[in-house]
Design a protein around this motif. Structure first.
Motif, mmCIF file in Angstrom:
data_model
loop_
_atom_site.group_PDB
_atom_site.id
_atom_site.type_symbol
_atom_site.label_atom_id
_atom_site.label_comp_id
_atom_site.label_asym_id
_atom_site.label_seq_id
_atom_site.Cartn_x
_atom_site.Cartn_y
_atom_site.Cartn_z
ATOM 1 N N UNK A 226 0.833 -1.190 0.000
ATOM 2 C CA UNK A 226 0.000 0.000 0.000
ATOM 3 C C UNK A 226 0.873 1.247 0.000
ATOM 4 N N UNK A 227 0.348 2.297 -0.607
ATOM 5 C CA UNK A 227 0.971 3.618 -0.581
ATOM 6 C C UNK A 227 0.128 4.537 0.276
ATOM 7 N N UNK A 228 0.778 5.453 0.992
ATOM 8 C CA UNK A 228 0.067 6.522 1.690
ATOM 9 C C UNK A 228 0.377 7.835 0.995
ATOM 10 N N UNK A 229 -0.550 8.765 1.074
ATOM 11 C CA UNK A 229 -0.399 10.040 0.372
ATOM 12 C C UNK A 229 -0.644 11.218 1.306
ATOM 13 N N UNK A 230 -0.228 12.388 0.853
ATOM 14 C CA UNK A 230 -0.465 13.611 1.618
ATOM 15 C C UNK A 230 -1.947 13.884 1.783
ATOM 16 N N UNK A 231 -2.752 13.405 0.856
ATOM 17 C CA UNK A 231 -4.193 13.579 0.927
ATOM 18 C C UNK A 231 -4.890 12.525 1.769
ATOM 19 N N UNK A 232 -4.124 11.800 2.579
ATOM 20 C CA UNK A 232 -4.647 10.792 3.517
ATOM 21 C C UNK A 232 -5.271 9.584 2.805
ATOM 22 N N UNK A 233 -4.828 9.317 1.592
ATOM 23 C CA UNK A 233 -5.318 8.132 0.892
ATOM 24 C C UNK A 233 -4.383 6.953 1.154
ATOM 25 N N UNK A 234 -4.953 5.768 1.100
ATOM 26 C CA UNK A 234 -4.155 4.540 1.114
ATOM 27 C C UNK A 234 -4.501 3.784 -0.167
ATOM 28 N N UNK A 235 -3.505 3.587 -0.999
ATOM 29 C CA UNK A 235 -3.702 3.006 -2.322
ATOM 30 C C UNK A 235 -2.992 1.658 -2.373
ATOM 31 N N UNK A 236 -3.744 0.611 -2.605
ATOM 32 C CA UNK A 236 -3.153 -0.717 -2.679
ATOM 33 C C UNK A 236 -2.687 -1.012 -4.101
#
Length: 446
Positions: free
Chosen positions: A114-124
């Motif tokens: 998973x990736x985390x982003x500055x926009x508080x998203x978690x992208x698998x």
């Protein structure tokens, strides 16, 4: 007359075989995430969908559009406008069904994928492609910083506001003023680029500021396309080549010796050309050979992989990203691939063309891996076009494969515009450059 096809036919034929899509796929629901929406990232996303339309592909890019660096020096000589450099992601979304997320990646969990982003998203993701480009090391020179670059002594090697500032400075430079371009050390993005930039401004000054001076200060003693570029300078701007170049080239072509001083000069590393300090207030640049008073200074500083590469733990002590040569998979994180300027690619230059061809090979490798099949033996190519003047085109063209575990150039000596090229061939090279800007952008983004 020679043709580009004669130079690259073998390379293109081999690459077509290497990049041809398979007809059967497994894991059609796999999610491939691409970090970075530049040439490498956009090409990878597009070709993943071309090779297997059933894949889910997402680009995560912090900017809502792409500003192309290739051809950006033509803003300085008013050949194009800043807005001409802007490229939309609309075609990738509408034609190929690629999801584009405008956000900044801040972290990774390689186990959970998973990736985390500055926009508080978690992208698998199932597979991750990172194409982060470069980061400029402004602090490599005393007195220089990103703040100085934004306000007084621009770089513009990553196009944007600094490009616009540099254009304004150059086009408004006083009559008889001095423009100094500080070339970078190896490795850097776009090997002929700094010298093309100096060429285009010298040509522009001959018309608009004929008593101006252009000085290239360089930590290196040579550069890619140096012979063909300097021959153009000799013919267009009365530049006298260094004696060692004259001796090396004179058996193939006549080199004129001009009286007087050329508008353009090149201070090599052996002659004290390495940059040491920038004084933005006094507009001075200190090099090993002394101090130069200037009216406009353009610093192209050393480079390393884009900041997100270090954030994700993909860089080593060199500042770039080590990869397995066969498929550009990271040697530091599983299920991650690094392409483009950030990768350690041995003999391959850091160029848009390299990133594009790497992206295609990686996209094919991922598709085949997901299908449980081995990826084909990779081949890559690169062509860098450059201009010594608006109608004076030149290039370097190469083909690469893995040799003894490294990426090596496999074409012969005939990789440059011939020194004895005719005026028609030289003008054709310039036309190729302009056509390539359009077709290359289309291949990546349309």
């Amino acid at each position: 007359m020679f043709s580009r096809r004669e130079w690259l036919s073998q390379a293109l034929g081999l690459l077509s075989v290497a990049a041809a899509p398979s007809l059967a796929f497994a894991q059609d629901n796999a999610h491939i995430v691409v970090v970075g929406g530049g040439v490498g990232g956009a090409t990878a996303a597009k070709y993943l969908k071309l090779f297997n339309p059933s894949l889910k592909v997402t680009i995560v890019e912090k900017n809502p559009f792409y500003i192309r660096p290739y051809g950006s020096s033509e803003v300085l000589n008013q050949h194009v406008k800043m807005e001409d450099l802007y490229v939309s992601y609309d075609a990738l979304k509408s034609k190929y069904g690629i999801h584009v997320v405008t956000d900044t990646v801040t972290g990774i969990d390689p186990v959970a994928r998973t990736l985390s982003t500055a926009g508080k998203q978690r992208i698998s993701y199932d597979k991750l492609i990172v194409s982060p480009g470069i980061q400029l090391m402004y602090e490599a020179y005393a007195g220089y910083s990103e703040a100085v670059a934004r306000t007084a002594v621009p770089s513009g090697w990553i196009p944007g506001e600094q490009t616009a500032l540099l254009a304004k400075q150059l086009q408004g430079m006083r009559q008889g003023g001095t423009f100094v371009l500080a070339a970078p050390p190896n490795p850097y993005r776009c090997p002929p680029g700094p010298y093309e930039r100096a060429s285009l401004m010298t040509e522009w000054f001959t018309k608009h500021n004929p008593t101006a001076k252009v000085i290239i200060v360089d930590p290196k003693d040579s550069f890619v396309t140096d012979e063909t570029m300097m021959l153009g300078w000799n013919r267009l701007y009365k530049f006298n080549l260094p004696e060692d170049y004259v001796k090396k080239m004179s058996s193939e072509v006549e080199i004129k010796q001009h009286s007087g001083t050329s508008m353009l000069s090149w201070v090599r590393g052996k002659d004290g050309g390495r940059t040491i300090k920038i004084d933005a207030k006094q507009m001075r640049i200190e090099i090993e050979g002394g101090t130069i008073q200037a009216d406009v200074i353009n610093v192209i500083p050393p480079m390393k992989a884009g900041a997100v590469a270090a954030t994700l733990g993909l860089t080593d002590s060199s500042g770039f990203c080590p990869v397995n040569r066969r498929d550009f998979s990271s040697t530091l994180l599983p299920n991650v691939y690094v392409i483009g300027d950030a990768s350690i690619a041995d003999a391959m230059p850091k160029s848009g063309f390299s990133a594009n061809t790497q992206a295609k090979v990686v996209a094919r490798a991922i598709v085949e891996t997901l299908a449980g099949r081995p990826a084909p033996e990779p081949l890559w190519e690169n062509t860098c076009y450059a201009l010594a003047g608006k109608d004076y085109g030149l290039f370097v063209a190469d083909v690469f494969k893995i040799v003894d575990g490294k990426i090596a150039r496999i074409n012969g000596k005939a990789r440059y515009l011939p020194l004895n090229a005719t005026p028609a061939q030289i003008k054709l090279g310039a036309r190729y450059q302009q056509a390539w800007l359009r077709t290359f952008t289309s291949d990546c983004f349309a």
